[in-house]
Design a protein around this motif. Structure first.
Motif, PDB file in Angstrom:
ATOM      1  N   ARG A   8       9.179  34.353  71.575  1.00  0.00           N
ATOM      2  CA  ARG A   8       9.513  33.087  72.229  1.00  0.00           C
ATOM      3  C   ARG A   8       9.176  31.900  71.339  1.00  0.00           C
ATOM      4  O   ARG A   8       9.748  30.833  71.464  1.00  0.00           O
ATOM      5  CB  ARG A   8       8.774  32.967  73.570  1.00  0.00           C
ATOM      6  CG  ARG A   8       9.085  34.105  74.553  1.00  0.00           C
ATOM      7  CD  ARG A   8      10.565  34.111  74.922  1.00  0.00           C
ATOM      8  NE  ARG A   8      10.899  35.206  75.821  1.00  0.00           N
ATOM      9  CZ  ARG A   8      11.464  36.332  75.447  1.00  0.00           C
ATOM     10  NH1 ARG A   8      11.756  36.525  74.167  1.00  0.00           N
ATOM     11  NH2 ARG A   8      11.760  37.270  76.318  1.00  0.00           N
ATOM     12  N   TYR A  23      16.500  33.349  72.615  1.00  0.00           N
ATOM     13  CA  TYR A  23      15.330  33.866  71.931  1.00  0.00           C
ATOM     14  C   TYR A  23      15.741  34.707  70.737  1.00  0.00           C
ATOM     15  O   TYR A  23      16.709  35.456  70.793  1.00  0.00           O
ATOM     16  CB  TYR A  23      14.495  34.730  72.884  1.00  0.00           C
ATOM     17  CG  TYR A  23      14.057  34.010  74.132  1.00  0.00           C
ATOM     18  CD1 TYR A  23      13.368  32.800  74.056  1.00  0.00           C
ATOM     19  CD2 TYR A  23      14.337  34.536  75.385  1.00  0.00           C
ATOM     20  CE1 TYR A  23      12.962  32.141  75.188  1.00  0.00           C
ATOM     21  CE2 TYR A  23      13.926  33.881  76.532  1.00  0.00           C
ATOM     22  CZ  TYR A  23      13.248  32.687  76.437  1.00  0.00           C
ATOM     23  OH  TYR A  23      12.842  32.030  77.567  1.00  0.00           O
ATOM     24  N   ARG A  40       5.459  38.612  72.407  1.00  0.00           N
ATOM     25  CA  ARG A  40       5.092  39.457  73.540  1.00  0.00           C
ATOM     26  C   ARG A  40       5.053  40.939  73.189  1.00  0.00           C
ATOM     27  O   ARG A  40       5.419  41.348  72.098  1.00  0.00           O
ATOM     28  CB  ARG A  40       6.038  39.161  74.705  1.00  0.00           C
ATOM     29  CG  ARG A  40       6.011  37.674  75.055  1.00  0.00           C
ATOM     30  CD  ARG A  40       6.837  37.293  76.237  1.00  0.00           C
ATOM     31  NE  ARG A  40       6.742  35.855  76.461  1.00  0.00           N
ATOM     32  CZ  ARG A  40       7.333  35.222  77.468  1.00  0.00           C
ATOM     33  NH1 ARG A  40       8.082  35.897  78.346  1.00  0.00           N
ATOM     34  NH2 ARG A  40       7.202  33.913  77.594  1.00  0.00           N
ATOM     35  N   THR A  41       4.608  41.729  74.125  1.00  0.00           N
ATOM     36  CA  THR A  41       4.369  43.155  73.916  1.00  0.00           C
ATOM     37  C   THR A  41       5.670  43.908  73.653  1.00  0.00           C
ATOM     38  O   THR A  41       6.667  43.702  74.365  1.00  0.00           O
ATOM     39  CB  THR A  41       3.671  43.757  75.150  1.00  0.00           C
ATOM     40  OG1 THR A  41       2.475  43.035  75.406  1.00  0.00           O
ATOM     41  CG2 THR A  41       3.353  45.223  74.929  1.00  0.00           C
ATOM     42  N   GLU A  58       8.583  46.703  73.704  1.00  0.00           N
ATOM     43  CA  GLU A  58       9.075  47.496  74.825  1.00  0.00           C
ATOM     44  C   GLU A  58      10.240  48.364  74.364  1.00  0.00           C
ATOM     45  O   GLU A  58      11.168  47.875  73.713  1.00  0.00           O
ATOM     46  CB  GLU A  58       9.527  46.581  75.961  1.00  0.00           C
ATOM     47  CG  GLU A  58      10.019  47.317  77.193  1.00  0.00           C
ATOM     48  CD  GLU A  58      10.465  46.373  78.292  1.00  0.00           C
ATOM     49  OE1 GLU A  58      10.934  46.879  79.337  1.00  0.00           O
ATOM     50  OE2 GLU A  58      10.364  45.145  78.107  1.00  0.00           O
ATOM     51  N   ASP A  96       4.027  32.573  70.762  1.00  0.00           N
ATOM     52  CA  ASP A  96       4.299  33.370  71.968  1.00  0.00           C
ATOM     53  C   ASP A  96       5.126  34.593  71.579  1.00  0.00           C
ATOM     54  O   ASP A  96       6.355  34.595  71.662  1.00  0.00           O
ATOM     55  CB  ASP A  96       5.037  32.518  72.996  1.00  0.00           C
ATOM     56  CG  ASP A  96       5.229  33.238  74.335  1.00  0.00           C
ATOM     57  OD1 ASP A  96       4.736  34.386  74.465  1.00  0.00           O
ATOM     58  OD2 ASP A  96       5.865  32.653  75.229  1.00  0.00           O
ATOM     59  N   ASP A 121      14.622  37.710  68.867  1.00  0.00           N
ATOM     60  CA  ASP A 121      13.712  38.833  69.031  1.00  0.00           C
ATOM     61  C   ASP A 121      13.800  39.799  67.857  1.00  0.00           C
ATOM     62  O   ASP A 121      14.818  39.882  67.176  1.00  0.00           O
ATOM     63  CB  ASP A 121      14.034  39.594  70.328  1.00  0.00           C
ATOM     64  CG  ASP A 121      13.916  38.714  71.559  1.00  0.00           C
ATOM     65  OD1 ASP A 121      12.966  37.904  71.607  1.00  0.00           O
ATOM     66  OD2 ASP A 121      14.765  38.836  72.457  1.00  0.00           O
TER      67      ASP A 121
END
Length: 375
Positions: A37, A19, A43-44, A46, A41, A21
Motif C-alpha cells: 500500500r 496498489y 502487508r502479510t 497470501e 504499509d 503489489d
C-alpha cells in the motif's frame, strides 16, 4: 447524517486507489501476493491460487482497452522444454488472482525465457528458448502470433553448435535480445516494435562473452549484466560502467538515472549494489543467494523487491532502507519468480494516475461535501 456522508466519502475514495503489489510463484505450484500500500504499509503475503507447474514463469502486463486506457493482467506461463508442444498460459485479472480469467496456448513459443508487454498495451513479446526466437502476440488475444524473429547464425564454422537465446528485454521503443552464436561469441540485437532486425545489431567483439542478462532502464537505454560487470547499451554504443569480481545476476533501474544490480560471490551469497554514478556505488545488503536471483522495481512506491534463496526482500529505494523479508513459511513455498502489478484498478490511464474511477470518486466527494455544507 454527516457521519454517514463522511463514511461514504471514505469508502468511495478507497475504491479508486490502485496498489502496486508483489506477485510471486513458488516451487510447490502456488501463486501468491505481497500487498503493498506504501513503503510504510506492506502487508502479510497470501497464497491466492494453487496448481501451477514447478517451473512456471510469472509476469505483469497491460492490455489496451480504449482510448488511453489499459487493463492490468498477470500471466503465468507453463513452460515446455521441447518443440513438440507449445507453452501454455493462465491469464488473471490483476485484481482477481484467485481464479484465471482465461487460459491459452502460446502457439510457436517453447520453453519461455522471459516475456513482457509493450508500453501501450498492444503487444506481448516472448523469448522462446527451444527454437531461439522472439514471438509477438496481440496482448488482447495471445494465441495467434503476429510476428516472429528466429535467430539466424551467420558466423562461419558454427554448424556443429546449437545457438542459444540468452535473454530479452522490452523497452518503450525497442526490444533487445542476446544470443549465443558459439561457445566464444555472443551477439546482441536491437529490434523495433515489429521485430525488424535492421534497427541495430552488435556483432562479434562488441559484447562480453560472459553476458547473461538484460534489463530495460528508460528511453533507449538497456543494461547488460555479465560475469565481470555491468554495461549500458543505447542505440549507438555499449559502455561498461562498473566492473565486478563476480557474476551479475540481475539489474533494475532506480528512481533516477542509476540502477541496482545483484552480484553473486563464490560462496553463493548475493550482494545488492546501488550504482548512482561512477562516483557513488554503495552496497545495500548481502543476503543468502541462489542461481535464481531477481531484482524488480515497484515504481508506484519506489520499493526494490529482491528474490533470492528462499526469501523475498523489500527495500526502500533512494535511502536503501530494509523494509521487510519473507521466507518459505510465510510465502507458502520457496519463491521461483516475481513480478509487480497494479491490483485494484481495472482501467487506468497509461499516462497518469487520474483514471475514470478516481474522477468519479472526486465528483462524488464534491457532491457529498456540498450536501454536508447545506446541512
Amino acid at each position: 447524517m454527516k457521519k454517514i456522508l463522511a463514511a461514504i466519502i471514505i469508502l468511495t475514495a478507497l475504491s479508486g486507489i490502485s496498489y502496486a503489489d508483489i506477485v510471486y510463484t513458488t516451487s510447490n505450484g502456488s501463486l501468491g501476493i505481497i500487498p503493498v500500500r506504501s513503503a510504510e504499509d506492506i502487508r502479510t503475503p497470501e497464497v491466492m491460487y494453487s496448481g501451477l507447474r514447478e517451473n512456471s514463469l510469472v509476469g505483469a502486463y497491460v492490455v489496451e482497452t480504449s482510448q488511453n486506457k489499459t487493463s492490468p493482467y498477470i500471466m503465468v506461463v507453463n513452460r515446455n522444454e521441447n518443440v513438440e508442444a507449445s507453452d501454455t498460459a493462465l491469464i488473471f485479472k490483476a485484481s482477481e488472482l484467485t481464479s484465471p480469467a482465461m487460459s491459452t496456448t502460446l502457439n510457436g513459443v517453447y520453453n519461455t525465457k522471459t516475456f513482457a508487454g509493450s508500453y501501450n498495451g498492444r503487444s506481448l513479446f516472448f523469448a522462446s528458448q527451444e527454437d531461439v526466437s522472439i514471438v509477438e502476440f496481440d496482448a488482447a488475444s495471445p494465441d495467434i502470433p503476429l510476428n516472429m524473429y528466429m535467430y539466424n547464425n551467420i558466423l562461419e564454422d558454427t554448424t556443429d553448435y546449437e545457438p542459444e537465446l540468452i535473454d530479452m528485454a522490452v523497452g518503450t521503443y525497442h526490444i533487445m535480445a542476446l544470443f549465443r552464436a558459439t561457445p566464444d561469441i555472443l551477439e546482441l540485437f536491437m529490434f523495433d516494435g515489429q521485430l525488424d532486425e535492421t534497427v541495430k545489431d552488435f556483432r562479434r567483439g562488441t559484447i562480453r562473452n560472459d553476458a547473461t542478462n538484460i534489463a530495460y532502464l528508460k528511453g533507449n537505454k538497456f543494461a547488460i549484466g555479465a560475469e565481470g560487470g555491468v554495461s549500458i547499451v543505447n542505440l549507438n554504443t555499449i559502455q561498461t560502467i562498473v566492473s565486478t569480481d563476480y557474476p551479475v545476476k540481475s539489474i533494475c533501474r532506480d528512481t533516477g538515472d542509476g540502477l541496482y544490480f545483484a552480484e553473486q560471490s563464490q560462496n553463493g551469497d548475493v550482494d545488492i549494489w546501488h550504482y548512482k554514478n561512477e562516483d557513488s556505488i554503495t552496497m545495500v545488503a548481502s543476503i543468502e543467494g541462489d542461481y535464481n536471483c531477481k531484482l524488480l522495481k515497484d515504481s508506484d512506491y519506489d520499493v526494490l523487491a529482491v528474490m533470492s534463496g528462499n526469501r523475498i526482500y523489500l527495500y526502500k529505494m533512494n535511502d536503501d532502507i530494509f523494509l521487510a523479508s519473507y521466507d518459505t513459511s510465510s510465502l507458502g513455498g520457496t519463491p521461483t519468480n516475481i513480478t509487480v502489478s497494479k491490483a485494484a484498478s481495472e482501467e487506468e490511464s497509461s499516462g497518469s494516475n487520474c483514471d475514470v474511477s478516481s474522477m468519479g470518486v472526486l465528483m462524488m466527494s464534491v457532491l457529498v461535501f456540498a450536501l454536508m455544507r447545506r446541512k
